[in-house]
Motif scaffolding. Structure first.
Motif, mmCIF file in Angstrom:
data_model
loop_
_atom_site.group_PDB
_atom_site.id
_atom_site.type_symbol
_atom_site.label_atom_id
_atom_site.label_comp_id
_atom_site.label_asym_id
_atom_site.label_seq_id
_atom_site.Cartn_x
_atom_site.Cartn_y
_atom_site.Cartn_z
ATOM 1 N N PRO A 1 16.112 23.245 20.969
ATOM 2 C CA PRO A 1 17.295 22.648 20.337
ATOM 3 C C PRO A 1 17.816 21.454 21.141
ATOM 4 O O PRO A 1 17.728 21.422 22.359
ATOM 5 N N LEU A 2 18.342 20.494 20.415
ATOM 6 C CA LEU A 2 18.982 19.316 21.006
ATOM 7 C C LEU A 2 20.435 19.297 20.563
ATOM 8 O O LEU A 2 20.813 20.009 19.632
ATOM 9 N N TYR B 1 16.333 19.111 16.713
ATOM 10 C CA TYR B 1 15.327 19.879 17.446
ATOM 11 C C TYR B 1 14.195 18.972 17.883
ATOM 12 O O TYR B 1 13.957 17.929 17.286
ATOM 13 N N GLN B 2 13.473 19.405 18.939
ATOM 14 C CA GLN B 2 12.305 18.668 19.388
ATOM 15 C C GLN B 2 11.200 19.644 19.766
ATOM 16 O O GLN B 2 11.470 20.791 20.095
ATOM 17 N N CYS B 3 9.984 19.151 19.719
ATOM 18 C CA CYS B 3 8.833 19.974 20.078
ATOM 19 C C CYS B 3 8.721 20.036 21.597
ATOM 20 O O CYS B 3 8.670 19.002 22.265
ATOM 21 N N GLY B 4 8.662 21.243 22.125
ATOM 22 C CA GLY B 4 8.562 21.430 23.566
ATOM 23 C C GLY B 4 7.180 21.144 24.125
ATOM 24 O O GLY B 4 7.008 21.036 25.332
ATOM 25 N N ILE B 5 6.167 21.021 23.250
ATOM 26 C CA ILE B 5 4.803 20.736 23.704
ATOM 27 C C ILE B 5 4.282 19.453 23.066
ATOM 28 O O ILE B 5 3.075 19.256 22.955
ATOM 29 N N TYR B 6 5.173 18.568 22.665
ATOM 30 C CA TYR B 6 4.790 17.369 21.917
ATOM 31 C C TYR B 6 3.704 16.546 22.615
ATOM 32 O O TYR B 6 2.753 16.112 21.993
ATOM 33 N N GLY B 7 3.813 16.330 23.887
ATOM 34 C CA GLY B 7 2.870 15.477 24.606
ATOM 35 C C GLY B 7 1.665 16.191 25.189
ATOM 36 O O GLY B 7 0.912 15.593 25.949
ATOM 37 N N THR B 8 1.438 17.438 24.827
ATOM 38 C CA THR B 8 0.342 18.197 25.418
ATOM 39 C C THR B 8 -0.865 18.265 24.490
ATOM 40 O O THR B 8 -0.767 18.029 23.291
ATOM 41 N N TYR B 9 -1.994 18.634 25.060
ATOM 42 C CA TYR B 9 -3.213 18.775 24.260
ATOM 43 C C TYR B 9 -3.103 19.951 23.293
ATOM 44 O O TYR B 9 -3.735 19.957 22.241
ATOM 45 N N LEU B 10 -2.306 20.953 23.612
ATOM 46 C CA LEU B 10 -2.164 22.122 22.752
ATOM 47 C C LEU B 10 -1.599 21.732 21.387
ATOM 48 O O LEU B 10 -2.033 22.235 20.360
ATOM 49 N N SER C 1 13.998 14.860 4.520
ATOM 50 C CA SER C 1 13.791 13.427 4.738
ATOM 51 C C SER C 1 12.457 12.875 4.257
ATOM 52 O O SER C 1 12.255 11.674 4.307
ATOM 53 N N TYR C 2 11.544 13.713 3.804
ATOM 54 C CA TYR C 2 10.278 13.218 3.264
ATOM 55 C C TYR C 2 10.251 13.458 1.760
ATOM 56 O O TYR C 2 10.823 14.416 1.253
ATOM 57 N N PHE C 3 9.548 12.584 1.038
ATOM 58 C CA PHE C 3 9.370 12.758 -0.393
ATOM 59 C C PHE C 3 8.037 12.140 -0.783
ATOM 60 O O PHE C 3 7.445 11.386 -0.009
ATOM 61 N N VAL C 4 7.555 12.478 -1.962
ATOM 62 C CA VAL C 4 6.271 11.951 -2.424
ATOM 63 C C VAL C 4 6.496 10.900 -3.490
ATOM 64 O O VAL C 4 7.543 10.865 -4.142
ATOM 65 N N GLU C 5 5.510 10.043 -3.651
ATOM 66 C CA GLU C 5 5.559 9.011 -4.679
ATOM 67 C C GLU C 5 5.749 9.676 -6.034
ATOM 68 O O GLU C 5 5.094 10.652 -6.360
ATOM 69 N N CYS D 1 10.998 11.422 10.083
ATOM 70 C CA CYS D 1 11.491 12.688 10.610
ATOM 71 C C CYS D 1 12.938 12.537 11.086
ATOM 72 O O CYS D 1 13.279 11.574 11.777
ATOM 73 N N VAL D 2 13.773 13.493 10.719
ATOM 74 C CA VAL D 2 15.165 13.494 11.168
ATOM 75 C C VAL D 2 15.417 14.631 12.160
ATOM 76 O O VAL D 2 16.544 14.942 12.467
ATOM 77 N N GLN D 3 14.352 15.239 12.652
ATOM 78 C CA GLN D 3 14.396 16.301 13.658
ATOM 79 C C GLN D 3 15.237 17.504 13.223
ATOM 80 O O GLN D 3 15.977 18.069 14.007
ATOM 81 N N CYS D 4 15.078 17.904 11.965
ATOM 82 C CA CYS D 4 15.837 19.056 11.465
ATOM 83 C C CYS D 4 15.218 20.383 11.902
ATOM 84 O O CYS D 4 15.888 21.405 11.924
#
Length: 128
Positions: free
Chosen positions: A76-77, A82-91, A114-118, A59-62
């Motif tokens: 936004p960073l 960008y980052q998830c505002g609820i990353y560490g929560t159960y939600l 930044s991701y690709f498949v075989e 992940c490049v946080q796009c």
């Protein structure tokens, strides 16, 4: 919705500027109707389908995979990240966010850089 999320997460920031938060959630739910809910129930929640490819990358946080930057929880960073505002929560654990990307369709839907498949025809050039 902002009040419910604030109560569930015990986080008052969703009540700050309530009108703006309400608009973000409206956009969020509209973006959810474009396919992520179906993806969650068919590929994440039931987890019985085999994923036919191997996914590589980091992940490049796009923010693209966050409903094309329309997620109500996305923050936004600096430097256009960008980052998830609820990353560490159960939600977040109840959502399909942690499963991205499962297959090539996910990568194409959000135009992930930044991701690709075989077997992906793209070539990665490295300086030596």
């Amino acid at each position: 919705m902002p009040a419910l999320v604030a109560l569930l997460l015990m986080d008052r920031r969703f009540l700050a500027d309530y009108g703006s938060q309400r608009a973000k959630f409206k956009t969020h739910f509209l973006a959810l109707s474009q396919g992520p809910v179906e993806h969650f129930f068919s590929d994440v929640f039931l987890r019985f389908k085999q994923v036919p490819v191997t996914v590589y990358g980091v992940c490049v946080q796009c923010g693209n995979c966050c409903l094309n930057r329309q997620c109500a929880f996305l923050e936004p960073l600096p430097d256009g990240k960008y980052q998830c505002g609820i990353y560490g929560t159960y939600l977040r654990r109840l959502s399909n966010c942690g499963s991205f990307p499962l297959h090539a369709h996910d990568i194409a839907r959000y135009q992930c850089p930044s991701y690709f498949v075989e077997g992906d025809p793209r070539v990665l050039w490295l300086k030596t």
